[in-house]
Scaffold this motif. Sequence first.
Motif, PDB file in Angstrom:
ATOM      1  N   ARG A 183       0.834  -1.200   0.000  1.00 47.28           N
ATOM      2  CA  ARG A 183       0.000   0.000   0.000  1.00 47.28           C
ATOM      3  C   ARG A 183       0.875   1.259   0.000  1.00 47.28           C
ATOM      4  O   ARG A 183       1.760   1.423   0.823  1.00 47.28           O
ATOM      5  CB  ARG A 183      -0.903   0.005   1.227  1.00 47.28           C
ATOM      6  CG  ARG A 183      -1.777   1.214   1.384  1.00 47.28           C
ATOM      7  CD  ARG A 183      -2.828   1.335   0.289  1.00 47.28           C
ATOM      8  NE  ARG A 183      -3.763   0.218   0.286  1.00 47.28           N
ATOM      9  CZ  ARG A 183      -4.757   0.080  -0.568  1.00 47.28           C
ATOM     10  NH1 ARG A 183      -4.926   0.990  -1.525  1.00 47.28           N
ATOM     11  NH2 ARG A 183      -5.563  -0.961  -0.506  1.00 47.28           N
ATOM     12  N   PHE A 184       0.623   2.152  -0.963  1.00 45.95           N
ATOM     13  CA  PHE A 184       1.334   3.421  -1.068  1.00 45.95           C
ATOM     14  C   PHE A 184       0.343   4.575  -0.891  1.00 45.95           C
ATOM     15  O   PHE A 184      -0.841   4.443  -1.212  1.00 45.95           O
ATOM     16  CB  PHE A 184       1.995   3.570  -2.448  1.00 45.95           C
ATOM     17  CG  PHE A 184       3.194   2.694  -2.660  1.00 45.95           C
ATOM     18  CD1 PHE A 184       4.480   3.213  -2.553  1.00 45.95           C
ATOM     19  CD2 PHE A 184       3.040   1.356  -2.980  1.00 45.95           C
ATOM     20  CE1 PHE A 184       5.590   2.416  -2.759  1.00 45.95           C
ATOM     21  CE2 PHE A 184       4.152   0.543  -3.182  1.00 45.95           C
ATOM     22  CZ  PHE A 184       5.433   1.072  -3.067  1.00 45.95           C
ATOM     23  N   VAL A 185       0.826   5.698  -0.385  1.00 44.93           N
ATOM     24  CA  VAL A 185       0.015   6.917  -0.402  1.00 44.93           C
ATOM     25  C   VAL A 185       0.437   7.733  -1.615  1.00 44.93           C
ATOM     26  O   VAL A 185       1.582   7.654  -2.071  1.00 44.93           O
ATOM     27  CB  VAL A 185       0.182   7.741   0.892  1.00 44.93           C
ATOM     28  CG1 VAL A 185      -0.185   6.914   2.109  1.00 44.93           C
ATOM     29  CG2 VAL A 185       1.594   8.293   1.035  1.00 44.93           C
ATOM     30  N   THR A 186      -0.495   8.512  -2.139  1.00 41.56           N
ATOM     31  CA  THR A 186      -0.225   9.304  -3.337  1.00 41.56           C
ATOM     32  C   THR A 186       0.081  10.756  -2.959  1.00 41.56           C
ATOM     33  O   THR A 186      -0.217  11.188  -1.838  1.00 41.56           O
ATOM     34  CB  THR A 186      -1.443   9.276  -4.282  1.00 41.56           C
ATOM     35  OG1 THR A 186      -2.521  10.002  -3.661  1.00 41.56           O
ATOM     36  CG2 THR A 186      -1.892   7.846  -4.559  1.00 41.56           C
ATOM     37  N   PRO A 187       0.643  11.526  -3.881  1.00 40.64           N
ATOM     38  CA  PRO A 187       0.860  12.952  -3.597  1.00 40.64           C
ATOM     39  C   PRO A 187      -0.437  13.692  -3.255  1.00 40.64           C
ATOM     40  O   PRO A 187      -0.394  14.732  -2.600  1.00 40.64           O
ATOM     41  CB  PRO A 187       1.470  13.473  -4.899  1.00 40.64           C
ATOM     42  CG  PRO A 187       2.121  12.277  -5.519  1.00 40.64           C
ATOM     43  CD  PRO A 187       1.247  11.120  -5.165  1.00 40.64           C
ATOM     44  N   MET A 188      -1.597  13.151  -3.688  1.00 37.06           N
ATOM     45  CA  MET A 188      -2.876  13.775  -3.360  1.00 37.06           C
ATOM     46  C   MET A 188      -3.087  13.813  -1.852  1.00 37.06           C
ATOM     47  O   MET A 188      -3.547  14.822  -1.296  1.00 37.06           O
ATOM     48  CB  MET A 188      -4.019  13.009  -4.031  1.00 37.06           C
ATOM     49  CG  MET A 188      -5.403  13.565  -3.741  1.00 37.06           C
ATOM     50  SD  MET A 188      -5.702  15.172  -4.510  1.00 37.06           S
ATOM     51  CE  MET A 188      -5.965  14.668  -6.202  1.00 37.06           C
TER      52      MET A 188
END
Length: 342
Positions: A188-193
């Motif tokens: 799981r990655f977080v996005t720049p958003m």
Amino acid sequence: MQVTPLIWIITIAVTIAFFVYEFFAHVRKPHEPTIGESARWSAFYIGLALLFGVGIGMVSGWDFGGQYFAGYLTEKVLSVDNLFVFLLLMSAFAVPKAYQQKVLMIGIIIALVLRGAFIAVGATLIENFSWVFYLFGALLLFLAWRQAFASHDSDPADNRFMRFLRRHLAVTDEYHGDRLTVRKDGRRFVTPMLLTIVAISLIDVVFAVDSIPAIYGLTSEAYIVFTANAFALMGLRQLFFLIGGLLQRLVYLTQGLAVILAFIGVKLVFHALHVNELPFINGGHPVEWIPEIPTWFSLTFIGAVIVVAAVASLAKTRGGRAGVAAEEAADAELTKDAPPAH
């Protein structure tokens, strides 16, 4: 000013309904608003805010109506200044234009919630402790000084907190639509958003600290404070797309806001002295010779500062742009007249 619990409930419900409509009608489907769409909705929300102020004046008296208009003007100008920071943030995080509406909408909702909490705390403090006016006045004078020498040169995408998040979270380099997280290779990655929304939330806290003491310096009515803030935030998303290019030309807006905040800070200190209960100031008695600055003067002063700052900004940048154009024309002429290189 008599405001019943029912009026509070209706006001909050209508405010929530407006933002819910905004989300489902305009923000849910990612797109870049046109100038026409932004202009129409900006005019609608500003007109609605002005009609509401007229309604307050007709129902509760024009002293309260004047307090509302002074508060709304101050909060609207603070919001425009906030838009400049939002513009820097969008640029720093390279938010695609189609998704900027969602970021702005989330930021505006968070701002309204934070300001609602600050309004409740401020109303409680004012009701129970008259000395809080000294505190608010000193805070506004400090904020005015900071505003006068503020710099927008820092990168909101590369401050200490953002670097901390990037060290401790797996962040993608690219956007994945308007999603906040994404799964890649089973991880799981977080996005720049998500980082953009976190940054805008932190900015909202700072904005709330600026705006709530400022409007409490113009009125002690919590209902006026809330509605002026709500109307100032309504239409802010459309205003961002409508005047995005103009923001770069409002070079004296920061200084104008500093003057307004300093004026309200002095007004708060005067009021604090007028209702003084602190034993080490005038023996705990009110300083009766200190004048109360009337609402009409506050409204006139704030309006005049806004007009002077806007006109001076546009005049300066118009001259600057003309100068740049002249320099470019002169360079072109020299290039044309220069002998060919061998």
